[in-house]
Enzyme design. Structure first.
Site, PDB file in Angstrom:
ATOM      1  N   ASN B  61       0.809  -1.211   0.000  1.00 37.78           N
ATOM      2  CA  ASN B  61       0.000   0.000   0.000  1.00 37.78           C
ATOM      3  C   ASN B  61       0.846   1.266   0.000  1.00 37.78           C
ATOM      4  OD1 ASN B  61      -3.095  -0.448   0.224  1.00 37.78           O
ATOM      5  ND2 ASN B  61      -2.169  -2.108   1.416  1.00 37.78           N
ATOM      6  N   LYS B 179       3.312 -11.529   8.211  1.00 39.22           N
ATOM      7  CA  LYS B 179       2.088 -10.935   7.697  1.00 39.22           C
ATOM      8  C   LYS B 179       1.637 -11.799   6.533  1.00 39.22           C
ATOM      9  CE  LYS B 179       0.281  -7.160   4.970  1.00 39.22           C
ATOM     10  NZ  LYS B 179       0.587  -6.020   4.105  1.00 39.22           N
ATOM     11  N   SER B 181      -1.015 -12.401   3.566  1.00 42.78           N
ATOM     12  CA  SER B 181      -2.087 -11.882   2.702  1.00 42.78           C
ATOM     13  C   SER B 181      -2.618 -12.946   1.747  1.00 42.78           C
ATOM     14  CB  SER B 181      -1.557 -10.689   1.877  1.00 42.78           C
ATOM     15  OG  SER B 181      -1.149  -9.647   2.714  1.00 42.78           O
ATOM     16  N   GLY B 202      -3.341 -10.238   6.715  1.00 44.58           N
ATOM     17  CA  GLY B 202      -3.000  -9.186   5.755  1.00 44.58           C
ATOM     18  C   GLY B 202      -4.211  -8.570   5.075  1.00 44.58           C
TER      19      GLY B 202
END
Lengths: 309, 309, 309, 309
Positions: B61, B179, B181, B202
Site C-alpha cells: 500500500n 504478515k 495476505s 493481511g
C-alpha cells in the site's frame, strides 16, 4: 450459528437436509480399473451407521470424470440402493454443456438422487463469463427435476465463481446452495448470497471457521475414512465452542494435510484402507500411493494418534 | 484467544508489540508523482490518536517498489519522526537479493524502525525453493540489527510461502512473525509455526476468523482511512464474541471489497480522501480512480452507511 | 530478410545498431555476493573480439534486480569503459514506476549507454492495462535522453505486452524496438508493429525462425559463453539458408535447453566457466549449480560436441 | 522440407496420410443446441472438393466435451459417411481416464476413423506427471485398434506435454504424431521426437515456420471456412519459398487473430457462415457472437480483403 432469518418452508427443508457433514464418496476399483459395486455398497453400509448427513456421489473424490456416463449411473444406483433413508444424496450432474447437464440431472433424478451438484463448465474456461455461468446454472435448474447446488473448485477448473454469480442465482428456488472448495472465499459468498442459500465447506481445512461464519455444513474427503471426528467438529462448530473447536480443527487439518493435501484422492483411498473401508487403487492415469508412500502415511497417522497400531 | 503457551521474555515482548491493528501506510504524491512528506506527517498525526498498534511503512500500500531507495528512506524518516512513541513501526526491507535486504535492514534500523518486513524475493520466482527461501530469511535475520517478519503475498509475488518454510524459520529468535495476505492459509501457518511466532492477517476480509484461530493482529489497508472499526473488530475478536464479530466482519468485508478489493491501493487512497486524510493519486503507471469511479465509490460507501453525507 | 521498407534516416541508423547478436551480460560475483568488476572487464575484453553486435547490461541474466541502484551503475560504468566502440550498449533502465525509470534512463545515458531497455512494471501486474503500459512507455521515452526498447518477458513478469501496445508505441521516434522473450508471439508483434520497429528474439530457442520472419537480431544468453555459433546462426538466418539454419538452430536449441532452459542464469554462468569466461556464483537467494549439476552439465555439453575434453 | 530420414514402410504411410492441412470440423447446432447432421454433411461435401488432407472430428473446435458420448459417435458417423475416400479422418478419443479413452478408440475405429487424437487428461492436472502421461498414452495405443496422435493444448488443459514424454512415446509404432497448439514449443518437440513422428501445427499463427522446421502439416480452424489459402500456405511452406510464405503467413495470421484469436470456436462458426458453410451457434454455455460482433467481424474481414462484398 448462521444468520437468523425467516426462510420459506421449502428453503427450510433444504437447509435441514443439507446441514451437517457429507462424505464425497470414492469409487472403488480393482487393479484393472473395473468398478467394484460390492465394495461401494459395503463402504456405504458402514457409513450409514455414522452421524453423516449424507453423501456426495460422482464428485472429484469419486473420480467422476474418469468414468463413462453409464458407469456413473451404475455407481449412483448402487449408492441410492444402499444409503439409509435418512441420508441426503447429492450427485455430480455438471457437464461441459447446459444440455448434457440437464440430461444428467434427469438421469440422476430418475435413479433417486435428491440434489444435483453442478461443477462449473471449464473446457472453455476463458469464455465462462458471469453471464454465461448465470445462464447455465439457471437453465439447468429450471429444467432439472431436482434442485441443484453449485460446485466451486478453482483448483481443478481454473474458475472462481464470482460473488456476482452467487448473488444472482442464490434467490432461485431450485438453486439451493453451493459447495465451496476455494481457499478463503466462503465468507464472501455468504455475504453475497440470499440468506436461504446453503453454503457447504469443501475442505476440512477451514470447516470450523466456515461454520462460525454461517456455513451449514461441509463435504469433507476425510469423512470417507473417519466420519466421526468430522461430525464432532460440526457439532462443536454449531455450538460455537471456540477453544474445543480450534483444537479439533487444528488436529483434523494436520491429518487432512497428510492425506488429502499431499496425495489427493489417492491419499483418501489409502486412508480408507487404514480406516476399515475399501479404498483401493485410483483409475489410471491417476496413480495410487506407492507401497512406501502408503507405509509412511500410516506411520504419520499413527504418530499424530489418528490410527492405533 | 490464541494458544496459551509459555513464551520467552523476548518473544513475549514481541508479541505485545505486534498485537493489534496496523495501518499499511500509503505514500502521498502530488499529481507529478512527487512525494509529499508533509501530507504523510499530517496523516500520521491523525492516526496517532487512534487505537492502532502501529504502522507498516514501505509495504504494498506504500507503493514501495515504485520509489527509489533514497525516497524509501525519506518516507521512513518522516514516519519515525511523526509516529507517537507507543506505535510499533515495521518497515518493508525485503529486496530481491539477500545482500540488498540486509543493507535495507541496516538503513531502516538506523532510521528507527522496530521491525523489518521481508517480502519473498520473486523476480526469479521459479527458483525460490524452500531451501532458497529459508536461507534468505535466516541470513537476513542473522545480519539485521532489528528483528524481522516474513511477508507472504502470493497475489503479487506468485509465491506462497510453504508451511515447511514457516515451520523451519519460526523458531529463529529474530524471525518473530509473518504478515499473511494469502487467501485461506493462515490457520495452516499457525499450525506449523513455533508457538511464539506472531501471525498477522493481511486483509480485513478474514481478520475476525484469523483472530479466532490465533492470529495476534492484522495489517489492514482500511485502517488508513477508518482505523476505529478495524480496532473494534480486533477487540471483539480477542474477546471471542461470535455474534458481534460476525456482524462487524461482514460489514467491514463489504466495505473492503468496494475499496481495496475492487481498486487496490488507488481505492484505499480515495477512501482516505473521504475519511479526512490525504490519499491523493498513485504513482504512474499505477492509475488513480477516475472522477466517475471516485464519485460512485463515495455513493456506495454512503449507501452502506460507512460515510455520512 | 525482413520487410523491405523505406525507413527514416534515424530509424535506419537504429536498425543498423540493433541488427545482430547481443550478449545479455552476467554480473560476476564472488562467493559472498560481492561484484567483481575486474572479472566483468576481462569477460568483455574477450567478447569484444567476437562478431557480437553489442551487449545488454542489467538484464535478467545480469541479475539486475538483485543489485542496488548504485551497484547497477557501477556495473554499467565498467561495461561502457571496456566495450569496444563498435559494440552497441543497451542498459536495463526499467523500474516499477515511470518516475524511477526516467531517472534510471538519465543515469544510464550519463554513463554512456546507447539504449535503455524497459521491462514492464509488474509489481501491480493486475493493474497494468494497455492504457497504463502505453502511458508508461511513452512518458519514459519522451523524457529519456536515450532511445528505449521494450522488454517483454512474461515468464518473469506475468505480463504479455499486447499487440495493441506494440502497435501504439512502435511509431514513437524514441521507442525503437522490443526484446521479446515470450514463447511464440514474435511474429504477431512484427505484424502489429510499425515497419521501422526492431524486434529482437530473447532466446536461442526460436532465433532462426524469428530472423526468417523479420526479427533484426537476438539477445541470447548463450552468447555470453559461446558467441560464435550464435553469430553464425544470425548470418545463416539473414541469408535465408534453410537447411543449414535448421540444423544449427536445432543444435543450439539442444545446448540452450541443457544450459539456460534447465538452470537459468546459474546455468549460463556455469557454461561461461566452461567457455573460458568468468561465470562464478549467482547472488543469493538465487542458487548456483551444485558441483554434481555442474559436472553433469559439462559431460552433457561434451556429449553433444559443444565442449571438447 | 523436414528431416531426410529412412522411415519404416508403416511410418512412411502414416506420414503421407498426415501431411497437409486438416480442418478441425465444427459441430453444427440449431438455436436449441440440437445437432444438425445434415448441415454437417453439407459442410463436408463442400470441403471434400478442396485440397485439404483430411478432417479432425471431435476436437476443441468440434466442442467435443460439450456433447454426450452417443452424440459424439453420431457426429463421427456422419463424417465417415460423407468424407471422400482420400481424406484422412482423425477423431478425438481422449478422455479423462485410460480405460474410457481405450473404449472411445474402439468405438471410433468401429465407425471408421483412421486415427485417434488423445488430449491429455487434465481434470487431475496436478497429478499428470511425465510418468503418468507416458503410461496413459502407451496403454491407450497398445489397446487401440487404430494408431493415435497426442494432442497438446496447454491453453485448455493447463498441461504442456514435456519433451521427455514426446521423446519417450514417439518411437512407439502406434503413436504416430502430435497436434501441437502450444505457443512456441513445436521446434523443441521435433528436436526431441523420433524422426518418424509427425508434428502438426495446431494454429495458423505459426504454420509457416512450423513447416520450415519440419512439421508435416497443420490442423487449422480457419480451414473450416477458408480451406484454400491454408492449403496454399502449406504448399509454399513445403516448397521453402521464404518471401511468399512470410507474406501469406502474416496475412493469414491477421485473419486468424480476428476470427479464432478473438472469438475462438464462436468466431470460427461466424467465419464459416461468411464463407458459404453452416457455422451457426455454439452450444451453451459457450456463447455465439452477438449480431454486432458478427457485423463488425464481417467488416474487418472485408477490410483486409478476405471477404468480398
Amino acid at each position: 450459528m448462521g444468520k437468523r432469518i425467516q426462510l420459506t418452508q421449502e428453503k427450510a427443508v433444504h437447509r435441514e437436509r443439507l446441514s451437517g457433514v457429507f462424505a464425497p464418496l470414492t469409487t472403488p476399483f480393482d487393479e484393472q480399473g473395473n468398478i467394484l459395486l460390492g465394495k461401494m455398497a459395503s463402504n456405504i453400509q458402514k457409513l450409514n451407521g455414522s452421524r453423516l448427513r449424507g453423501y456426495l456421489v460422482l464428485g472429484t473424490n469419486g473420480e467422476f470424470r474418469s468414468l463413462s456416463t453409464s458407469e456413473q449411473m451404475e455407481v449412483l444406483k448402487a449408492v441410492v440402493k444402499t444409503a439409509s433413508p435418512d441420508k441426503t444424496i447429492m450427485a455430480g450432474t455438471g457437464a461441459e454443456s447446459t444440455k448434457v447437464s440437464i440430461d444428467l440431472c434427469h438421469q440422476a433424478a430418475d435413479i433417486g438422487a435428491h440434489y444435483g451438484s453442478l461443477i462449473t463448465p471449464f473446457f472453455f474456461a476463458k469464455n465462462m463469463s458471469d453471464h454465461a455461468l448465470i445462464n447455465h446454472f439457471v437453465q439447468v435448474a429450471e429444467k432439472s427435476p431436482i434442485p441443484v447446488l453449485l460446485y466451486n473448485n478453482p483448483g481443478v477448473t481454473g474458475i472462481t465463481i464470482s460473488t456476482t454469480v452467487v448473488k444472482e442465482v442464490s434467490s432461485h428456488p431450485k438453486i439451493v446452495g453451493m459447495k465451496d472448495s476455494s481457499p478463503g472465499n466462503l465468507s464472501a459468498y455468504i455475504l453475497s448470497a440470499n440468506p436461504g442459500f446453503c453454503l457447504l465447506a469443501g475442505s476440512a481445512n477451514f470447516f470450523f471457521t466456515a461454520l462460525l461464519m454461517g456455513a451449514v455444513g461441509g463435504v469433507l474427503s476425510l469423512a470417507n475414512a473417519f466420519p466421526e471426528p468430522c461430525c464432532k467438529l460440526y457439532e462443536i462448530g454449531v455450538g460455537g465452542k471456540l477453544e474445543e473447536g480450534r483444537e479439533l480443527q487444528f488436529y483434523l487439518m494436520k491429518v487432512n494435510q497428510l492425506v488429502s493435501g499431499k496425495f489427493g484422492v489417492a491419499g483418501v483411498k489409502a486412508a480408507m484402507d487404514f480406516g476399515g473401508f475399501y479404498g483401493g487403487p485410483t483409475r489410471a492415469p491417476l496413480a495410487p500411493l506407492t507401497a512406501d508412500e502408503k507405509k509412511k502415511l500410516r506411520e504419520e497417522l499413527m504418530a499424530v494418534g489418528f490410527l492405533k497400531g
